[in-house]
Write a protein that holds these residues in place. Structure first.
Motif, PDB file in Angstrom:
ATOM      1  N   LEU A  11       5.217  14.766  -1.480  1.00  0.00           N
ATOM      2  CA  LEU A  11       3.908  15.398  -1.625  1.00  0.00           C
ATOM      3  C   LEU A  11       2.993  15.080  -0.456  1.00  0.00           C
ATOM      4  O   LEU A  11       2.955  13.964   0.040  1.00  0.00           O
ATOM      5  N   LEU A  12       2.217  16.062  -0.050  1.00  0.00           N
ATOM      6  CA  LEU A  12       1.249  15.928   1.030  1.00  0.00           C
ATOM      7  C   LEU A  12       0.076  15.058   0.583  1.00  0.00           C
ATOM      8  O   LEU A  12      -0.335  14.138   1.282  1.00  0.00           O
ATOM      9  N   ALA A  13      -0.480  15.371  -0.581  1.00  0.00           N
ATOM     10  CA  ALA A  13      -1.622  14.637  -1.128  1.00  0.00           C
ATOM     11  C   ALA A  13      -1.698  14.920  -2.621  1.00  0.00           C
ATOM     12  O   ALA A  13      -1.183  15.932  -3.101  1.00  0.00           O
ATOM     13  N   GLY A  14      -2.359  14.041  -3.325  1.00  0.00           N
ATOM     14  CA  GLY A  14      -2.613  14.254  -4.742  1.00  0.00           C
ATOM     15  C   GLY A  14      -4.005  14.837  -4.906  1.00  0.00           C
ATOM     16  O   GLY A  14      -4.970  14.265  -4.408  1.00  0.00           O
TER      17      GLY A  14
ATOM     18  N   GLY B 247       1.950   5.876  -3.138  1.00  0.00           N
ATOM     19  CA  GLY B 247       1.685   5.928  -1.703  1.00  0.00           C
ATOM     20  C   GLY B 247       1.286   7.309  -1.214  1.00  0.00           C
ATOM     21  O   GLY B 247       1.532   7.663  -0.065  1.00  0.00           O
ATOM     22  N   ILE B 248       0.650   8.087  -2.085  1.00  0.00           N
ATOM     23  CA  ILE B 248       0.224   9.444  -1.743  1.00  0.00           C
ATOM     24  C   ILE B 248      -1.285   9.439  -1.504  1.00  0.00           C
ATOM     25  O   ILE B 248      -2.045   8.977  -2.361  1.00  0.00           O
ATOM     26  N   PRO B 249      -1.756   9.951  -0.365  1.00  0.00           N
ATOM     27  CA  PRO B 249      -3.206  10.043  -0.162  1.00  0.00           C
ATOM     28  C   PRO B 249      -3.829  10.966  -1.213  1.00  0.00           C
ATOM     29  O   PRO B 249      -3.171  11.888  -1.713  1.00  0.00           O
TER      30      PRO B 249
ATOM     31  N   ASN C  52     -15.811   4.894  -5.524  1.00  0.00           N
ATOM     32  CA  ASN C  52     -15.665   3.430  -5.486  1.00  0.00           C
ATOM     33  C   ASN C  52     -14.209   3.031  -5.348  1.00  0.00           C
ATOM     34  O   ASN C  52     -13.901   1.994  -4.767  1.00  0.00           O
ATOM     35  N   ILE C  53     -13.325   3.815  -5.872  1.00  0.00           N
ATOM     36  CA  ILE C  53     -11.896   3.510  -5.767  1.00  0.00           C
ATOM     37  C   ILE C  53     -11.322   4.069  -4.469  1.00  0.00           C
ATOM     38  O   ILE C  53     -10.720   3.349  -3.678  1.00  0.00           O
ATOM     39  N   VAL C  54     -11.522   5.355  -4.238  1.00  0.00           N
ATOM     40  CA  VAL C  54     -10.852   6.054  -3.134  1.00  0.00           C
ATOM     41  C   VAL C  54     -11.448   5.709  -1.772  1.00  0.00           C
ATOM     42  O   VAL C  54     -10.728   5.318  -0.855  1.00  0.00           O
ATOM     43  N   LYS C  55     -12.760   5.841  -1.632  1.00  0.00           N
ATOM     44  CA  LYS C  55     -13.387   5.553  -0.334  1.00  0.00           C
ATOM     45  C   LYS C  55     -13.330   4.067  -0.007  1.00  0.00           C
ATOM     46  O   LYS C  55     -13.015   3.686   1.113  1.00  0.00           O
ATOM     47  N   ASP C  56     -13.672   3.242  -1.002  1.00  0.00           N
ATOM     48  CA  ASP C  56     -13.725   1.796  -0.747  1.00  0.00           C
ATOM     49  C   ASP C  56     -12.370   1.227  -0.349  1.00  0.00           C
ATOM     50  O   ASP C  56     -12.299   0.207   0.327  1.00  0.00           O
ATOM     51  N   ASN C  57     -11.296   1.876  -0.766  1.00  0.00           N
ATOM     52  CA  ASN C  57      -9.955   1.395  -0.433  1.00  0.00           C
ATOM     53  C   ASN C  57      -9.273   2.257   0.626  1.00  0.00           C
ATOM     54  O   ASN C  57      -8.091   2.063   0.904  1.00  0.00           O
ATOM     55  N   ASN C  58     -10.011   3.198   1.194  1.00  0.00           N
ATOM     56  CA  ASN C  58      -9.519   4.083   2.254  1.00  0.00           C
ATOM     57  C   ASN C  58      -8.140   4.655   1.910  1.00  0.00           C
ATOM     58  O   ASN C  58      -7.196   4.563   2.683  1.00  0.00           O
ATOM     59  N   CYS C  59      -8.074   5.242   0.704  1.00  0.00           N
ATOM     60  CA  CYS C  59      -6.786   5.803   0.282  1.00  0.00           C
ATOM     61  C   CYS C  59      -6.865   7.305   0.048  1.00  0.00           C
ATOM     62  O   CYS C  59      -5.960   7.880  -0.561  1.00  0.00           O
ATOM     63  N   GLY C  60      -7.933   7.925   0.537  1.00  0.00           N
ATOM     64  CA  GLY C  60      -8.039   9.362   0.377  1.00  0.00           C
ATOM     65  C   GLY C  60      -9.388   9.883   0.821  1.00  0.00           C
ATOM     66  O   GLY C  60     -10.149   9.188   1.498  1.00  0.00           O
TER      67      GLY C  60
ATOM     68  N   GLY D 117      -2.081   6.493   2.275  1.00  0.00           N
ATOM     69  CA  GLY D 117      -1.093   6.297   1.217  1.00  0.00           C
ATOM     70  C   GLY D 117      -0.703   4.837   1.069  1.00  0.00           C
ATOM     71  O   GLY D 117      -0.634   4.305  -0.042  1.00  0.00           O
ATOM     72  N   ASN D 118      -0.482   4.165   2.185  1.00  0.00           N
ATOM     73  CA  ASN D 118      -0.131   2.738   2.141  1.00  0.00           C
ATOM     74  C   ASN D 118      -1.285   1.897   1.618  1.00  0.00           C
ATOM     75  O   ASN D 118      -1.067   0.933   0.880  1.00  0.00           O
ATOM     76  N   ASN D 119      -2.512   2.251   1.997  1.00  0.00           N
ATOM     77  CA  ASN D 119      -3.682   1.529   1.484  1.00  0.00           C
ATOM     78  C   ASN D 119      -3.745   1.636  -0.035  1.00  0.00           C
ATOM     79  O   ASN D 119      -4.035   0.655  -0.725  1.00  0.00           O
ATOM     80  N   GLY D 120      -3.483   2.835  -0.550  1.00  0.00           N
ATOM     81  CA  GLY D 120      -3.489   3.020  -1.998  1.00  0.00           C
ATOM     82  C   GLY D 120      -2.421   2.183  -2.682  1.00  0.00           C
ATOM     83  O   GLY D 120      -2.685   1.504  -3.670  1.00  0.00           O
TER      84      GLY D 120
END
Length: 131
Positions: free
Chosen positions: A24-27, A52-54, A65-73, A102-105
């Motif tokens: 998958l490209l992204a979720g 590991g999917i952005p 708070n989840i996505v931006k703060d952890n740079n996963c998307g 993806g790896n950050n997530g």
């Protein structure tokens, strides 16, 4: 992504395996602001992170708070097609950055959002309620 039968329970490991197998490209998790979505943490966020999917999701404060703060998307206005398209194009045009997201997530799920850590919080809560 094809998962057997509507209403059929699918093992969590099988879901993650399907995500990886599909490449998958992204979720995408795009909900409008009305309703209960805004203040909830959808399971899909954590499933995509664990696989590991952005993520491209609605820009709700709880989700940011989840996505931006952890740079996963990337968080977008779910009613703005240009923002959504720009986010998809960013992922397409920047595969190295998408891989990092993806790896950050995945790493964040291992360190923070996992049952071992949540279990301890829950047990501590039970003990505090008993005292």
């Amino acid at each position: 992504l094809v998962i057997e039968g509507i209403g059929t329970h699918v093992n969590y490991d099988k879901i993650l395996e399907s995500y990886k197998k599909e490449g998958l490209l992204a979720g995408l998790i795009l909900f409008p602001e009305e309703g209960q979505y805004k203040d909830r943490e959808p399971t899909k966020i954590f499933e995509y992170m664990a696989a590991g999917i952005p993520i491209i999701c609605s820009s709700f404060p709880t989700w940011e708070n989840i996505v931006k703060d952890n740079n996963c998307g990337i968080c977008v206005d779910p009613l703005n097609p240009k923002e959504i398209a720009d986010a998809i194009n960013y992922i397409l045009d920047n595969p190295d950055q998408a891989k990092i997201m993806g790896n950050n997530g995945k790493n964040t799920v291992k360190k923070i959002y996992n049952w071992a850590i949540e279990e301890k919080k829950l047990i501590d809560l039970y003990y505090s309620l008993m005292n």
